[in-house]
Design a protein around this motif. Structure first.
Motif, PDB file in Angstrom:
ATOM      1  N   MET A 110       0.861  -1.023   0.010  1.00  0.00           N
ATOM      2  CA  MET A 110       0.016   0.122   0.233  1.00  0.00           C
ATOM      3  C   MET A 110       0.930   1.264  -0.004  1.00  0.00           C
ATOM      4  SD  MET A 110      -3.166  -0.803  -0.061  1.00  0.00           S
ATOM      5  CE  MET A 110      -2.855  -2.129  -1.187  1.00  0.00           C
ATOM      6  N   LYS A 111       2.151   1.293   0.868  1.00  0.00           N
ATOM      7  CA  LYS A 111       3.041   2.258   0.739  1.00  0.00           C
ATOM      8  C   LYS A 111       3.443   2.599  -0.774  1.00  0.00           C
ATOM      9  CE  LYS A 111       4.404   2.049   5.492  1.00  0.00           C
ATOM     10  NZ  LYS A 111       5.734   1.857   6.206  1.00  0.00           N
ATOM     11  N   MET A 112       3.808   1.315  -1.341  1.00  0.00           N
ATOM     12  CA  MET A 112       4.263   1.764  -2.624  1.00  0.00           C
ATOM     13  C   MET A 112       3.463   2.157  -3.714  1.00  0.00           C
ATOM     14  SD  MET A 112       6.647  -1.830  -2.858  1.00  0.00           S
ATOM     15  CE  MET A 112       7.462  -1.750  -4.512  1.00  0.00           C
ATOM     16  N   GLN A 113       2.141   1.736  -3.558  1.00  0.00           N
ATOM     17  CA  GLN A 113       0.984   2.360  -4.411  1.00  0.00           C
ATOM     18  C   GLN A 113       0.955   3.527  -4.212  1.00  0.00           C
ATOM     19  OE1 GLN A 113      -2.651   0.045  -4.152  1.00  0.00           O
ATOM     20  NE2 GLN A 113      -1.843  -1.506  -5.571  1.00  0.00           N
ATOM     21  N   GLU A 114       0.780   4.154  -2.743  1.00  0.00           N
ATOM     22  CA  GLU A 114       0.612   5.478  -2.635  1.00  0.00           C
ATOM     23  C   GLU A 114       1.864   6.459  -3.078  1.00  0.00           C
ATOM     24  OE1 GLU A 114      -2.123   7.108  -1.452  1.00  0.00           O
ATOM     25  OE2 GLU A 114      -3.096   5.088  -1.607  1.00  0.00           O
ATOM     26  N   ALA A 115       2.954   5.788  -3.033  1.00  0.00           N
ATOM     27  CA  ALA A 115       4.116   6.779  -3.462  1.00  0.00           C
ATOM     28  C   ALA A 115       4.144   6.670  -5.208  1.00  0.00           C
ATOM     29  CB  ALA A 115       5.494   5.845  -3.447  1.00  0.00           C
ATOM     30  N   ALA A 116       3.572   5.702  -5.560  1.00  0.00           N
ATOM     31  CA  ALA A 116       3.450   5.630  -7.263  1.00  0.00           C
ATOM     32  C   ALA A 116       2.336   6.752  -7.415  1.00  0.00           C
ATOM     33  CB  ALA A 116       2.950   4.160  -7.644  1.00  0.00           C
ATOM     34  N   ARG A 117       1.370   6.607  -6.819  1.00  0.00           N
ATOM     35  CA  ARG A 117       0.049   7.852  -7.090  1.00  0.00           C
ATOM     36  C   ARG A 117       0.821   9.076  -6.861  1.00  0.00           C
ATOM     37  NH1 ARG A 117      -4.668   4.627  -3.908  1.00  0.00           N
ATOM     38  NH2 ARG A 117      -4.900   2.824  -5.632  1.00  0.00           N
ATOM     39  N   ALA A 118       1.467   9.387  -5.778  1.00  0.00           N
ATOM     40  CA  ALA A 118       1.963  10.535  -5.755  1.00  0.00           C
ATOM     41  C   ALA A 118       2.959  11.156  -6.622  1.00  0.00           C
ATOM     42  CB  ALA A 118       2.558  10.609  -4.493  1.00  0.00           C
ATOM     43  N   ALA A 119       3.626  10.235  -7.308  1.00  0.00           N
ATOM     44  CA  ALA A 119       4.741  10.558  -8.104  1.00  0.00           C
ATOM     45  C   ALA A 119       4.101  11.032  -9.621  1.00  0.00           C
ATOM     46  CB  ALA A 119       5.660   9.334  -8.410  1.00  0.00           C
TER      47      ALA A 119
END
Length: 119
Positions: A110-119
């Motif tokens: 979930m952290k990786m998905q949020e980071a990908a969405r923010a980028a």
């Protein structure tokens, strides 16, 4: 004629708001469904990972057990049965709550998905 034009404009405005509201609700529902589906896939992947990890760990323990006990000799039949048994043990451990690996993997996903969405 002016009152009729005002009435028509008001009706058109209400119809437009209704259509816009329906579209917004549809988009929100679709986004929610997509999020739920992605969440379910991530949860399944994390529990599958925990099950695989436990299976590999239990397999190593069972191999070091020797040839005594219910599994018999280390021949082909014993190896197949041992593999099936360790897989079932791992599945049952995960079903009963696991050891916490799945939860940690899920949080990291979930952290990786949020980071990908923010980028």
């Amino acid at each position: 004629m002016l009152p009729l034009a005002t009435f028509a404009a008001s009706a058109a405005l209400q119809v437009g708001k209704s259509i816009a509201g329906n579209i917004a609700a549809s988009v929100t529902k679709t986004a929610d469904d997509t999020t739920k589906a992605a969440d379910a896939k991530a949860r399944k992947a994390s529990t599958d990972f925990e099950s695989m990890f436990l299976e590999q760990s239990l397999d190593r323990v069972a191999q070091s057990d020797g040839t005594e006990g219910p599994l018999g000799e280390n021949g082909t039949g014993g190896g197949v049965y041992r593999s099936m048994l360790t897989k079932e043990y791992a599945t049952q451990v995960v079903k009963s709550g696991g050891v916490g690996i799945a939860d940690q993997v899920y949080r990291e996903m979930m952290k990786m998905q949020e980071a990908a969405r923010a980028a």
